[in-house]
Write a protein that holds these residues in place. Structure first.
Motif, PDB file in Angstrom:
ATOM      1  N   LEU A 191      42.905   8.970  52.138  1.00  0.00           N
ATOM      2  CA  LEU A 191      42.912   9.819  53.312  1.00  0.00           C
ATOM      3  C   LEU A 191      44.007  10.570  53.730  1.00  0.00           C
ATOM      4  CD1 LEU A 191      41.552   8.342  56.654  1.00  0.00           C
ATOM      5  CD2 LEU A 191      43.741   9.606  56.634  1.00  0.00           C
TER       6      LEU A 191
ATOM      7  N   ALA B 136      34.030  14.419  54.023  1.00  0.00           N
ATOM      8  CA  ALA B 136      35.109  13.482  54.144  1.00  0.00           C
ATOM      9  C   ALA B 136      34.627  11.951  54.223  1.00  0.00           C
ATOM     10  CB  ALA B 136      35.936  13.635  55.358  1.00  0.00           C
ATOM     11  N   ILE B 137      33.745  11.625  54.914  1.00  0.00           N
ATOM     12  CA  ILE B 137      33.107  10.213  55.096  1.00  0.00           C
ATOM     13  C   ILE B 137      32.587   9.947  53.939  1.00  0.00           C
ATOM     14  CG2 ILE B 137      31.508   8.875  56.250  1.00  0.00           C
ATOM     15  CD1 ILE B 137      33.672   9.730  57.938  1.00  0.00           C
TER      16      ILE B 137
ATOM     17  N   PHE C 111      42.623  15.841  55.869  1.00  0.00           N
ATOM     18  CA  PHE C 111      43.703  15.094  56.847  1.00  0.00           C
ATOM     19  C   PHE C 111      44.937  16.012  57.102  1.00  0.00           C
ATOM     20  CE2 PHE C 111      47.948  13.028  57.101  1.00  0.00           C
ATOM     21  CZ  PHE C 111      47.739  12.402  58.257  1.00  0.00           C
TER      22      PHE C 111
ATOM     23  N   TYR D  17      38.243   7.645  59.784  1.00  0.00           N
ATOM     24  CA  TYR D  17      38.227   9.144  59.925  1.00  0.00           C
ATOM     25  C   TYR D  17      38.534   9.315  61.402  1.00  0.00           C
ATOM     26  CZ  TYR D  17      36.988  14.051  60.102  1.00  0.00           C
ATOM     27  OH  TYR D  17      36.990  15.371  60.265  1.00  0.00           O
ATOM     28  N   ASP D  18      37.838   8.621  62.438  1.00  0.00           N
ATOM     29  CA  ASP D  18      37.961   8.963  63.729  1.00  0.00           C
ATOM     30  C   ASP D  18      39.523   8.355  64.349  1.00  0.00           C
ATOM     31  OD1 ASP D  18      37.095   8.915  66.572  1.00  0.00           O
ATOM     32  OD2 ASP D  18      37.158   6.959  66.648  1.00  0.00           O
TER      33      ASP D  18
ATOM     34  N   VAL E  40      42.120  10.899  61.504  1.00  0.00           N
ATOM     35  CA  VAL E  40      41.870  12.157  61.136  1.00  0.00           C
ATOM     36  C   VAL E  40      41.436  13.013  62.414  1.00  0.00           C
ATOM     37  CG1 VAL E  40      40.693  14.005  59.827  1.00  0.00           C
ATOM     38  CG2 VAL E  40      41.233  11.700  59.077  1.00  0.00           C
TER      39      VAL E  40
ATOM     40  N   ARG F 232      34.108   5.827  58.568  1.00  0.00           N
ATOM     41  CA  ARG F 232      33.897   6.656  59.917  1.00  0.00           C
ATOM     42  C   ARG F 232      34.996   6.353  60.897  1.00  0.00           C
ATOM     43  NH1 ARG F 232      28.299   8.737  62.952  1.00  0.00           N
ATOM     44  NH2 ARG F 232      29.127  10.494  63.892  1.00  0.00           N
TER      45      ARG F 232
ATOM     46  N   GLU G  87      35.827  11.498  66.874  1.00  0.00           N
ATOM     47  CA  GLU G  87      34.446  11.340  66.597  1.00  0.00           C
ATOM     48  C   GLU G  87      33.743  11.100  68.008  1.00  0.00           C
ATOM     49  OE1 GLU G  87      32.145  11.841  64.509  1.00  0.00           O
ATOM     50  OE2 GLU G  87      33.070  11.327  62.203  1.00  0.00           O
TER      51      GLU G  87
ATOM     52  N   LEU H 298      35.831   8.739  51.750  1.00  0.00           N
ATOM     53  CA  LEU H 298      36.483   7.532  52.127  1.00  0.00           C
ATOM     54  C   LEU H 298      35.198   6.337  51.765  1.00  0.00           C
ATOM     55  CD1 LEU H 298      37.858   8.572  55.641  1.00  0.00           C
ATOM     56  CD2 LEU H 298      39.107   8.522  53.366  1.00  0.00           C
TER      57      LEU H 298
END
Length: 478
Positions: free
Chosen positions: A303, A281-282, A309, A258-259, A262, A255, A265, A285
């Protein structure tokens, strides 16, 4: 090469670095997307001024009583590096493992911590956490020098679990105590008795003493401990190994990645109560974290090559470091250290982010929280002033590229479209913004770059347009 290829490569370089010029993007597109990703993931020492030369320009980098000199040097590296992911990953970890000059009073050691993030930031998470646990700045920041056998201090153990690895709700208060016991004896090697006065001890005129790690076996609690369901005579290395193989750790780090790379969040304290934007997605990953033995480089490879992405263009607000470094890189006029870096570093602070000075152990709250009435004015003014200088190489390159298009003659709509392309490419989410730019250019009619003997009025019009584009919502997003 297609416009889609350029657009995708620009997206990659905004996320994995600090943006790129059109010429750089064209070279990368010729190499191919996947090969460019591999080059980013394996940073190489490129042509840059040696640290000894940089220190001749900025002798105050040696000064450890204030954080600005090494922060300015770091901004200079962001602007000039040929290995942008190396600096970007250091910025990523600086935001998670947040530690500040305000308590440590040792900017030299803070710079050493950042260099550790460069060296270990793309390796196994286990290796990075081990280095972090031995880092003098982190030891002081979270009081582990006060963590003794028979008299534990829980600060480091608590943050190691809550903010650095697993996230709130995935451990017990007893796990925190057992973690703290395992890290007793992990302290500073050059301070037998740590007091507030000792922490600020000076070796004038060079500033405060630079600390180093020391392990004291006589102060380590070697008794049996039960941590996250496992029992043994654990030391800190054992605790890190147990933490890193937890499913919760893989999801927590997924996360975070991603934050940062990507899409924005919710802030970290809300994660236990707020589901992720893209649960699939989480999961992807987190699975990559487990299957690749906790290797961050491998997770980032998946990613950057993923559809989630590639489809997330302009889904993040640039933090001040990304914004300022990106503007200067596009301007292209920084080849050696200068006082301009000092001013840019100060402006980052006005925008809400001073390197080496996160507001708390939580780091900075990112996303739209970067934008308020004060910080937005600073961002817009900085970019507009920077791009309004037609002598900057990056601005000149854009003007010369325009002069070769359409025979150098443009309608207001055409010049706006071309500048949006060369500044990004930037895709406007609202047609009203593009219309406002076109209407502004139209006030002075069509633009011709074919014959400019009468002066640089037309060049100035282009530079002004670049500054206006830098004020748009899209330019402030990555």
């Amino acid at each position: 090469m297609s416009s889609q290829d350029i657009e995708l490569m620009a997206h990659l370089m905004r996320r994995a670095g600090f943006g790129a010029t059109r010429g750089e993007l064209e070279e990368m597109v010729d190499k191919g997307y996947e090969e460019t990703v591999e080059e980013l993931l394996f940073p190489q020492d490129g042509p840059r001024l040696g640290d000894d030369v940089i220190r001749r320009y900025h002798v105050d980098i040696h000064e450890s009583r204030i954080p600005e000199p090494p922060a300015t040097e770091w901004l200079y590296r962001m602007v000039t590096t040929s290995s942008p992911l190396e600096e970007k990953i250091a910025l990523f970890w600086h935001g998670i493992f947040a530690s500040s000059f305000s308590k440590t009073q040792q900017s030299r050691s803070l710079a050493v911590q950042i260099d550790m993030f460069r060296r270990f930031g793309l390796d196994r998470f286990d290796s990075l956490l081990l280095e972090l646990s031995k880092d003098p700045i982190m030891i002081i920041w979270l009081d582990n020098q006060d963590n003794h056998k028979g008299a534990i201090n829980e600060n480091f153990g608590r943050e190691l679990l809550e903010l650095f690895s697993m996230g709130d709700g995935n451990y017990s208060e007893q796990d925190i105590k057992e973690c703290a016991r395992a890290f007793t004896g992990w302290t500073l090697g050059n301070a037998e008795y740590m007091t507030a006065r000792a922490m600020k001890a000076s070796i004038w005129p060079y500033g405060a003493i630079a600390w180093h790690f020391g392990y004291r076996d006589y102060d380590h609690d070697d008794d049996e401990k039960t941590f996250l369901g496992e029992t043994g005579r654990f030391n800190g290395e054992d605790i890190i190994e147990i933490i890193c193989r937890q499913t919760a750790t893989g999801r927590f780090m997924a996360r975070h990645l991603y934050d940062f790379f990507v899409a924005d969040e919710a802030s970290v304290p809300q994660w236990p109560y707020t589901p992720p934007l893209d649960p699939d997605a989480i999961e992807t990953l987190a699975r990559a974290y487990v299957e690749n033995d906790h290797d961050i480089r491998s997770v980032l490879r998946i990613l950057f090559n993923s559809d989630f992405f590639k489809d997330a263009k302009f889904a993040r607000v640039k933090c001040p470091a990304e914004f300022v470094a990106g503007v200067i890189r596009l301007g292209g006029d920084v080849a050696e250290p200068s006082l301009e870096m000092n001013e840019a570093g100060n402006l980052m602070g006005y925008m809400g982010q001073s390197l080496f000075a996160p507001p708390s152990v939580e780091g900075w709250h990112e996303g739209t929280e970067w934008i308020n009435s004060g910080s937005l004015v600073e961002r817009v003014n900085f970019a507009a002033e920077y791009f309004n200088d037609v002598e900057k190489p990056g601005v000149r390159d854009i003007i010369e590229r325009l002069a070769k298009q359409n025979g150098g003659s443009f309608s207001p709509e055409d010049v706006v479209n071309s500048c949006l392309d060369l500044m990004g490419p930037i895709t406007m989410s609202e047609e009203s913004t593009r219309s406002a730019l076109i209407q502004h250019v139209a006030k002075k009619g069509d633009l011709s770059l074919r014959e400019r003997e009468s002066g640089k009025a037309e060049d100035d019009r282009v530079a002004e347009l670049l500054g206006l584009i830098a004020a748009t919502k899209e330019y402030h997003r990555a």
